[in-house]
Design a protein around this motif. Structure first.
Motif, PDB file in Angstrom:
ATOM      1  N   ALA A 213       0.861  -1.243  -0.189  1.00 25.50           N
ATOM      2  CA  ALA A 213       0.137   0.014   0.172  1.00 25.50           C
ATOM      3  C   ALA A 213       0.966   1.369   0.094  1.00 25.50           C
ATOM      4  CB  ALA A 213      -1.004   0.026   1.299  1.00 25.50           C
ATOM      5  N   GLU A 214       0.597   2.304  -0.700  1.00 25.99           N
ATOM      6  CA  GLU A 214       1.382   3.429  -1.068  1.00 25.99           C
ATOM      7  C   GLU A 214       0.771   4.354  -0.135  1.00 25.99           C
ATOM      8  OE1 GLU A 214       1.663   4.693  -4.894  1.00 25.99           O
ATOM      9  OE2 GLU A 214       2.549   3.054  -5.918  1.00 25.99           O
ATOM     10  N   THR A 215       1.527   5.333   0.507  1.00 33.75           N
ATOM     11  CA  THR A 215       1.176   6.416   1.451  1.00 33.75           C
ATOM     12  C   THR A 215       0.456   7.558   0.523  1.00 33.75           C
ATOM     13  OG1 THR A 215       3.319   7.206   1.503  1.00 33.75           O
ATOM     14  CG2 THR A 215       2.614   5.543   3.242  1.00 33.75           C
ATOM     15  N   GLU A 216      -0.343   8.133   0.781  1.00 35.17           N
ATOM     16  CA  GLU A 216      -0.832   9.124   0.237  1.00 35.17           C
ATOM     17  C   GLU A 216      -0.538  10.538   0.667  1.00 35.17           C
ATOM     18  OE1 GLU A 216      -5.356  10.747   0.343  1.00 35.17           O
ATOM     19  OE2 GLU A 216      -5.505   9.330  -1.081  1.00 35.17           O
ATOM     20  N   GLU A 217       0.677  10.999   0.102  1.00 36.18           N
ATOM     21  CA  GLU A 217       1.219  12.120   0.538  1.00 36.18           C
ATOM     22  C   GLU A 217       0.323  13.452   0.110  1.00 36.18           C
ATOM     23  OE1 GLU A 217       5.627  14.534   0.092  1.00 36.18           O
ATOM     24  OE2 GLU A 217       5.240  12.613  -0.803  1.00 36.18           O
TER      25      GLU A 217
ATOM     26  N   GLY B 269      -8.146  27.395   2.179  1.00 36.49           N
ATOM     27  CA  GLY B 269      -9.164  26.358   2.626  1.00 36.49           C
ATOM     28  C   GLY B 269     -10.109  25.878   1.861  1.00 36.49           C
ATOM     29  N   GLU B 270     -10.929  26.619   1.175  1.00 34.57           N
ATOM     30  CA  GLU B 270     -11.972  26.222   0.367  1.00 34.57           C
ATOM     31  C   GLU B 270     -11.134  25.376  -0.714  1.00 34.57           C
ATOM     32  OE1 GLU B 270     -15.483  26.912   0.646  1.00 34.57           O
ATOM     33  OE2 GLU B 270     -14.477  27.235   2.786  1.00 34.57           O
ATOM     34  N   LEU B 271     -10.174  25.648  -1.307  1.00 34.90           N
ATOM     35  CA  LEU B 271      -9.656  24.938  -2.597  1.00 34.90           C
ATOM     36  C   LEU B 271      -9.278  23.521  -1.797  1.00 34.90           C
ATOM     37  CD1 LEU B 271      -8.790  24.483  -5.314  1.00 34.90           C
ATOM     38  CD2 LEU B 271      -6.598  25.686  -4.473  1.00 34.90           C
ATOM     39  N   ASP B 272      -8.639  23.625  -0.782  1.00 34.14           N
ATOM     40  CA  ASP B 272      -8.364  22.515  -0.011  1.00 34.14           C
ATOM     41  C   ASP B 272      -9.453  21.572   0.388  1.00 34.14           C
ATOM     42  OD1 ASP B 272      -5.687  22.798  -0.056  1.00 34.14           O
ATOM     43  OD2 ASP B 272      -5.653  23.936   2.028  1.00 34.14           O
ATOM     44  N   ARG B 273     -10.624  21.891   0.762  1.00 34.30           N
ATOM     45  CA  ARG B 273     -11.730  21.328   0.951  1.00 34.30           C
ATOM     46  C   ARG B 273     -12.240  20.569  -0.223  1.00 34.30           C
ATOM     47  NH1 ARG B 273     -16.693  21.848   3.693  1.00 34.30           N
ATOM     48  NH2 ARG B 273     -16.039  23.674   4.890  1.00 34.30           N
ATOM     49  N   VAL B 274     -12.240  21.092  -1.446  1.00 36.84           N
ATOM     50  CA  VAL B 274     -12.725  20.691  -2.646  1.00 36.84           C
ATOM     51  C   VAL B 274     -11.817  19.425  -3.125  1.00 36.84           C
ATOM     52  CG1 VAL B 274     -13.430  21.031  -4.865  1.00 36.84           C
ATOM     53  CG2 VAL B 274     -13.883  22.704  -3.374  1.00 36.84           C
ATOM     54  N   LEU B 275     -10.572  19.713  -2.943  1.00 37.52           N
ATOM     55  CA  LEU B 275      -9.450  18.559  -3.320  1.00 37.52           C
ATOM     56  C   LEU B 275      -9.488  17.333  -2.317  1.00 37.52           C
ATOM     57  CD1 LEU B 275      -6.427  20.920  -4.074  1.00 37.52           C
ATOM     58  CD2 LEU B 275      -7.880  19.395  -5.902  1.00 37.52           C
ATOM     59  N   GLY B 276     -10.082  17.500  -1.018  1.00 32.72           N
ATOM     60  CA  GLY B 276     -10.154  16.481  -0.343  1.00 32.72           C
ATOM     61  C   GLY B 276      -9.151  16.435   1.012  1.00 32.72           C
ATOM     62  N   GLY B 277      -8.577  17.741   1.168  1.00 33.38           N
ATOM     63  CA  GLY B 277      -7.488  18.002   2.154  1.00 33.38           C
ATOM     64  C   GLY B 277      -6.309  18.448   1.514  1.00 33.38           C
TER      65      GLY B 277
ATOM     66  N   PHE C 283      -8.902  10.915  -5.420  1.00 35.64           N
ATOM     67  CA  PHE C 283      -8.297  11.013  -4.253  1.00 35.64           C
ATOM     68  C   PHE C 283      -9.218  11.438  -3.077  1.00 35.64           C
ATOM     69  CE2 PHE C 283      -5.055  11.645  -7.142  1.00 35.64           C
ATOM     70  CZ  PHE C 283      -4.239  10.385  -7.206  1.00 35.64           C
ATOM     71  N   GLY C 284     -10.596  11.674  -3.651  1.00 38.79           N
ATOM     72  CA  GLY C 284     -11.228  12.547  -2.543  1.00 38.79           C
ATOM     73  C   GLY C 284     -13.047  12.365  -3.196  1.00 38.79           C
ATOM     74  N   SER C 285     -13.807  12.940  -2.154  1.00 38.77           N
ATOM     75  CA  SER C 285     -15.248  13.085  -2.599  1.00 38.77           C
ATOM     76  C   SER C 285     -15.639  13.974  -3.715  1.00 38.77           C
ATOM     77  CB  SER C 285     -15.835  13.263  -1.283  1.00 38.77           C
ATOM     78  OG  SER C 285     -17.373  13.722  -1.488  1.00 38.77           O
ATOM     79  N   THR C 286     -16.260  13.900  -4.288  1.00 39.04           N
ATOM     80  CA  THR C 286     -16.901  14.842  -5.413  1.00 39.04           C
ATOM     81  C   THR C 286     -18.179  15.704  -5.034  1.00 39.04           C
ATOM     82  OG1 THR C 286     -18.403  12.852  -6.526  1.00 39.04           O
ATOM     83  CG2 THR C 286     -15.984  13.432  -7.232  1.00 39.04           C
ATOM     84  N   ASN C 287     -18.399  15.558  -3.451  1.00 37.90           N
ATOM     85  CA  ASN C 287     -19.520  15.977  -3.004  1.00 37.90           C
ATOM     86  C   ASN C 287     -19.204  17.578  -2.168  1.00 37.90           C
ATOM     87  OD1 ASN C 287     -21.431  14.042  -3.787  1.00 37.90           O
ATOM     88  ND2 ASN C 287     -20.895  12.652  -1.968  1.00 37.90           N
ATOM     89  N   GLU C 288     -18.155  18.035  -2.446  1.00 33.11           N
ATOM     90  CA  GLU C 288     -17.467  19.276  -1.735  1.00 33.11           C
ATOM     91  C   GLU C 288     -17.778  20.317  -2.629  1.00 33.11           C
ATOM     92  OE1 GLU C 288     -16.994  19.407   1.230  1.00 33.11           O
ATOM     93  OE2 GLU C 288     -16.614  17.423   2.044  1.00 33.11           O
ATOM     94  N   VAL C 289     -17.719  21.356  -2.173  1.00 32.87           N
ATOM     95  CA  VAL C 289     -18.075  22.765  -2.783  1.00 32.87           C
ATOM     96  C   VAL C 289     -17.390  23.843  -2.212  1.00 32.87           C
ATOM     97  CG1 VAL C 289     -20.066  23.279  -1.915  1.00 32.87           C
ATOM     98  CG2 VAL C 289     -19.600  24.306  -4.042  1.00 32.87           C
ATOM     99  N   GLY C 290     -16.571  24.563  -2.832  1.00 33.10           N
ATOM    100  CA  GLY C 290     -15.755  25.656  -2.352  1.00 33.10           C
ATOM    101  C   GLY C 290     -16.553  27.169  -2.497  1.00 33.10           C
ATOM    102  N   VAL C 291     -16.644  27.992  -1.697  1.00 28.80           N
ATOM    103  CA  VAL C 291     -17.381  29.203  -1.956  1.00 28.80           C
ATOM    104  C   VAL C 291     -16.453  30.358  -2.037  1.00 28.80           C
ATOM    105  CG1 VAL C 291     -19.124  30.671  -1.317  1.00 28.80           C
ATOM    106  CG2 VAL C 291     -19.496  28.107  -0.852  1.00 28.80           C
ATOM    107  N   PHE C 292     -16.425  31.067  -2.962  1.00 24.53           N
ATOM    108  CA  PHE C 292     -15.493  32.293  -3.018  1.00 24.53           C
ATOM    109  C   PHE C 292     -16.205  33.770  -3.273  1.00 24.53           C
ATOM    110  CE2 PHE C 292     -12.857  28.611  -4.052  1.00 24.53           C
ATOM    111  CZ  PHE C 292     -11.797  28.869  -3.128  1.00 24.53           C
ATOM    112  N   GLN C 293     -15.669  34.898  -3.108  1.00 17.95           N
ATOM    113  CA  GLN C 293     -16.364  36.027  -3.425  1.00 17.95           C
ATOM    114  C   GLN C 293     -15.092  36.784  -4.223  1.00 17.95           C
ATOM    115  OE1 GLN C 293     -18.204  38.350  -0.374  1.00 17.95           O
ATOM    116  NE2 GLN C 293     -19.586  39.177  -1.675  1.00 17.95           N
ATOM    117  N   MET C 294     -15.707  37.238  -5.401  1.00 15.05           N
ATOM    118  CA  MET C 294     -14.391  38.168  -6.331  1.00 15.05           C
ATOM    119  C   MET C 294     -14.616  39.563  -5.562  1.00 15.05           C
ATOM    120  SD  MET C 294     -12.436  37.975  -8.497  1.00 15.05           S
ATOM    121  CE  MET C 294     -12.763  36.727  -9.804  1.00 15.05           C
ATOM    122  N   GLY C 295     -13.204  39.804  -5.552  1.00 12.42           N
ATOM    123  CA  GLY C 295     -13.153  41.307  -5.179  1.00 12.42           C
ATOM    124  C   GLY C 295     -11.962  41.859  -5.603  1.00 12.42           C
ATOM    125  N   GLU C 296     -11.552  43.406  -5.273  1.00 10.15           N
ATOM    126  CA  GLU C 296     -10.431  44.044  -5.890  1.00 10.15           C
ATOM    127  C   GLU C 296      -9.289  43.002  -5.789  1.00 10.15           C
ATOM    128  OE1 GLU C 296     -10.438  47.814  -4.526  1.00 10.15           O
ATOM    129  OE2 GLU C 296     -12.199  48.365  -5.227  1.00 10.15           O
TER     130      GLU C 296
END
Length: 469
Positions: free
Chosen positions: A63-67, A74-82, A253-266
């Motif tokens: 078994a390979e370790t998942e590095e 944070g929101e990007l990491d949430r969607v990527l699965g960590g 490598f993770g779930s496809t049920n995650e969503v990240g929320v962002f707001q566009m600003g300056e």
């Protein structure tokens, strides 16, 4: 049909033919066929020289370790699965101008504080990239960048720089010199993505590819590109809204049920730690035609304001318009309200809007849709401190929904006083600080909001009261 030497391929749909045609027989586009050659014989020959693989018992494979390492967003990491996985190839898609390059440049700067990052810009010069980084307030002193579109040169730069993360912006603008087709063509996109996959796997290096989408909302290039990569992310957003949603449609490598929320600003894309509070900001108080529904987006619960306006039609056929909701589902529920509850909607225009720019298509919004339409018809407010969730059947019954604990907990966190849900879900709710009410059908739901008495004024064949409003 696969494209080979002497084949002509449509740039719009991928249709291949051995002879040139002025119009594509598949999609009907004129002038879309261009000659393409695979040109991949040398690479396939190089791969063929490798030692052949031998079958193994799966239980004997180590078994390979998942590095993983976090991107710093944070929101990007949430969607990527960590976080990003070493050796993974991630495809980052979205419409032009939605903020793909902006988000990845911010992620590159956050990663560069701890790791070595190489940003390959095939669309912009280094001067343009520096101006954008300055405008976004990004510290570029620790971020390596190169403006190059030749895949072989990019591969050599990666070998020399030995980065921990590579970002390619974009896969439609890079090219392999040995292929005669232009950048962005089907063969070029497929072969370039395959080269970067080799780079990622051989060097155990995470690689991010930016990809543009077509008018239909699909990634430009062959559909096989999505099967080639490990993860496919989409950045979505309306043209006139600052809200951006990041979804994973594929993730090995993770779930496809995650969503990240962002707001566009300056200063680029900012994370939204409390989306429900943002969606409910500015909500009016005790007014008719407004209710809060508890929806599930990915693994998180969101409270969204649902608005309805019912008015007498000025034309022969009443209009039904929706924003953020499934129109076919709304038409079904309006028929249930008219047949089972006696609301005279046949001569009324119905307009429904999900405030905030979100889109909610899950059946748990059914109860909110029925209540908000009745509220507008009867001119009676539903209350400011109430949230609802429930699926409505064709007989008017209110059916159970999933993940009700998360919905109730989110409502309690934002200070709501009451939550109306299907009676079948009462056993799923533990102790909570707000009042939880279960309803079995629309009749009980209307009684809970004191709408039943008002509805007795209506006769199914007579809408005079509505016409006089």
């Amino acid at each position: 049909m696969a494209a080979g030497k002497g084949w002509y391929v449509c740039r719009e749909c991928g249709y291949a033919t051995p002879k040139w045609l002025g119009r594509c027989p598949a999609c009907g586009q004129w002038g879309s066929l261009a000659e393409e050659r695979s040109g991949g014989g040398q690479r396939r020959g190089a791969d063929a020289r490798r030692a052949p693989a031998t079958p193994q018992l799966l239980g004997e494979v180590g078994a390979e370790t998942e590095e993983r390492f976090p991107t710093g967003i944070g929101e990007l990491d949430r969607v990527l699965g960590g976080g990003l996985v070493a050796g993974s190839l991630v495809l980052f898609g979205g419409e032009p101008g939605v903020g793909k390059s902006t988000l990845l440049l911010q992620a590159a700067e956050a990663c560069a504080r701890r790791r070595k990052v190489l940003y390959v810009s095939a669309e912009e010069s280094l001067g343009q990239l520096r101006l954008r980084a300055t405008r976004l307030g990004i510290n570029s002193s620790s971020l390596y960048a190169v403006a190059e579109s030749d895949v072989e040169t990019i591969r050599e730069q990666i070998r020399i720089a030995e980065p921990d993360l590579v970002i390619i912006d974009s896969v439609q603008t890079v090219h392999l010199p040995e292929l005669p087709s232009p950048p962005g063509s089907l063969v070029q996109v497929r072969e370039c993505a395959a080269e970067f996959l080799r780079v990622a796997k051989e060097g155990n290096l995470p690689c991010l590819l930016v990809g543009h989408v077509t008018k239909e909302g699909y990634l430009a290039g062959p559909k096989a590109l999505e099967h080639l990569v490990d993860t496919v992310l989409y950045l979505e957003g309306e043209r006139y809204s600052s809200l951006r949603l990041l979804r994973a449609v594929k993730n090995r490598f993770g779930s496809t049920n995650e969503v990240g929320v962002f707001q566009m600003g300056e200063r680029g894309l900012a994370e939204v730690p409390n989306p429900s509070a943002m969606f409910l900001a500015g909500r009016p108080g005790q007014v008719n035609g407004s209710v809060v529904v508890a929806g599930i987006e990915g693994s998180r619960a969101l409270l969204l304001e649902l608005q309805a306006l019912v008015a007498p039609t000025g034309f022969g056929n009443p209009r039904r318009l929706t924003a953020g909701l499934d129109l076919q589902r709304v038409l079904l529920l309006l028929a249930v309200l008219e047949k089972r509850c006696g609301l005279p909607l046949g001569s009324q225009d119905v307009y429904l809007n999900l405030a905030g720019g979100m889109r909610l298509e899950e059946p748990a919004a059914d109860l909110g849709i029925c209540l908000v339409v009745a509220s507008s018809v009867l001119d009676r407010a539903l209350g400011a401190g109430v949230a609802v969730a429930g699926e409505v059947g064709l007989t008017g019954e209110v059916r159970r929904v999933t993940q009700v604990e998360k919905r109730v907990a989110e409502a309690a966190r934002l200070g709501f006083r009451k939550f109306v849900l299907p009676a079948a879900n009462l056993e799923d709710v533990g102790s909570c600080p707000l009042e939880v009410v279960g309803v079995r059908d629309l009749e009980e739901a209307f009684e809970e909001f004191n709408l039943k008495g008002n509805m007795m004024q209506f006769d199914r064949g007579d809408a005079d009261l509505l016409q006089s409003k």
